[in-house]
Design an enzyme around this catalytic site. Sequence first.
Site, short mmCIF file in Angstrom:
data_model
loop_
_atom_site.label_atom_id
_atom_site.label_comp_id
_atom_site.label_asym_id
_atom_site.label_seq_id
_atom_site.Cartn_x
_atom_site.Cartn_y
_atom_site.Cartn_z
N LEU A 50 0.74 -1.33 0.02
CA LEU A 50 -0.17 0.00 0.08
C LEU A 50 0.74 1.22 -0.01
CD1 LEU A 50 -2.70 -1.16 2.65
CD2 LEU A 50 -2.73 -0.91 0.27
N HIS A 86 -4.57 4.48 4.00
CA HIS A 86 -4.52 3.56 5.11
C HIS A 86 -3.94 3.84 6.28
CE1 HIS A 86 -0.32 2.84 3.45
NE2 HIS A 86 0.00 2.18 4.49
N ARG A 87 -3.22 4.89 6.33
CA ARG A 87 -2.82 5.65 7.41
C ARG A 87 -3.55 6.93 7.80
NH1 ARG A 87 3.02 4.58 9.19
NH2 ARG A 87 1.54 4.20 11.21
N GLU A 104 3.89 13.27 9.29
CA GLU A 104 4.28 11.84 9.47
C GLU A 104 4.73 11.41 10.81
OE1 GLU A 104 4.01 9.27 6.75
OE2 GLU A 104 2.83 10.86 6.06
N HIS A 136 10.90 8.18 5.04
CA HIS A 136 11.07 9.17 6.34
C HIS A 136 12.26 9.42 6.71
CE1 HIS A 136 6.89 7.12 7.33
NE2 HIS A 136 6.77 8.32 7.11
N ASP A 193 13.67 8.75 9.45
CA ASP A 193 14.32 7.78 10.38
C ASP A 193 14.80 6.65 9.56
OD1 ASP A 193 12.22 6.56 9.58
OD2 ASP A 193 11.49 6.17 11.82
N ASN A 242 7.64 -5.18 5.56
CA ASN A 242 6.90 -3.97 5.10
C ASN A 242 7.22 -2.55 5.17
OD1 ASN A 242 4.09 -4.20 3.98
ND2 ASN A 242 3.03 -4.91 6.07
N CYS A 259 10.92 2.28 13.61
CA CYS A 259 9.62 2.47 13.31
C CYS A 259 8.54 1.99 14.17
CB CYS A 259 9.08 1.82 11.85
SG CYS A 259 9.87 2.52 10.24
#
Length: 446
Positions: free
Chosen positions: A21, A137-138, A174, A249, A251, A364, A370
Amino acid sequence: MNAQEANFDGLVGPTHNYAGLSFGNVASLNNEKSAANPKAAAKQGLRKMKQLADLGFAQGVLPPQERPSLRLLRELGFSGKDADVIAKAAKQAPELLAAASSASAMWTANAATVSPSADTGDGRVHFTPANLCSKLHRAIEHEATRRTLSTLFADPAHFAVHEALTGTPALGDEGAANHTRFCAEYGKPGVEFFVYGRAEYRRGPEPKRFPARQTFEASRAVAQRHGLDETATVYAQQDPDVIDAGVFHNDVISVGNRDTLFTHERAFVNKQAIYDTLTATLDARGARLNVIEVPEAAVSVNDAVTSYLFNSQLLSRADGSQVLVVPQECRENANVAAYLDELAAGNGPIRDVLVFDLRESMKNGGGPACLRLRVVLNDAERAAVTSNVWMNDTLFASLDAWIEKHYRDRLAPDDLADPTLLDESRTALDELTQILRVGSLYDFQR
């Protein structure tokens, strides 16, 4: 005041799957439609939490969100009983069912941005849930995130949990995956460091292949609502070329802790100016910045993305030394493994490397960093967290048995159409709220 950094890891939810996704997340796209193992995923994350707690680090747990999200599916026009909604979505728009079923809330680095009380204007710990508006989805996570944070951090004398920023591209946020904090000691005022991918209203470089998910405007808004000292807040732009290489991201290319910045040489636009600003700002607060810059010649950006070297946890031990928590993929990449051996053998602040098997999450695109949300708490603030969310032997045993009882060991994309998955998930989550003592957290309980 004495304070400690706590890591709140997200429990992997029962619907953990690989639906591909997340455009811009190379691992997510590469493993699309593979069969997942939710039970293994949850236990891998739980074992990391327990081992870090055993080593003396403050370790908390955040519960999964309810999935599949019937609220989203009904909003998208699917109607009828719950089983009918799932069946219609599976037949007419399986990609929407996949979005509604994602267990992505497990990556709590994206749950919120957190500023400790030593930095904020009103002396409280501030949380801003991330709107995550770049991905459907987030984008559905922030309301449940706010409810969870408001439940765990409920005392208004100590905590302020804000609403997410308006979900528009100009304010794409984010969360803590694009934020870190530097300080002399956790309980003293520090320097908050916000990294963005693009600015909505300022001209500048932008990625061409993959989207920049964090905006300068969002980072600035979070800093302002948290009441941060402008002279102790630093903004930096992530290099758009590394975003195009799969660094979705910050990170994934950089991690900081206390007085240390561990970063790739290609992480930032105008990197030397950023280092200089951080150094001067942190010096004014009683600490000297250590920059550990990994050269491209030793570890390429591609190596960093495939191994998730920088998606690591950088933790401070009681003696002041630091330990780097990395996924086992770092040991499977020859360049990264060689670099880590050299790093641990050197005289720098990072003296040890801990390796964890997080394969299910990694497939994923989620490594150790994370999976955790950092929350600095002083003694009074920690005492105000009254839910049963601090990892110890008893909680570990309860959660391990709970996972064993409720989770499937195989979940393929087609299995999302199974209406019993919703019932299984709700049964599991209902029991979990009793284990964690968080009350009626979910919509189906209300």
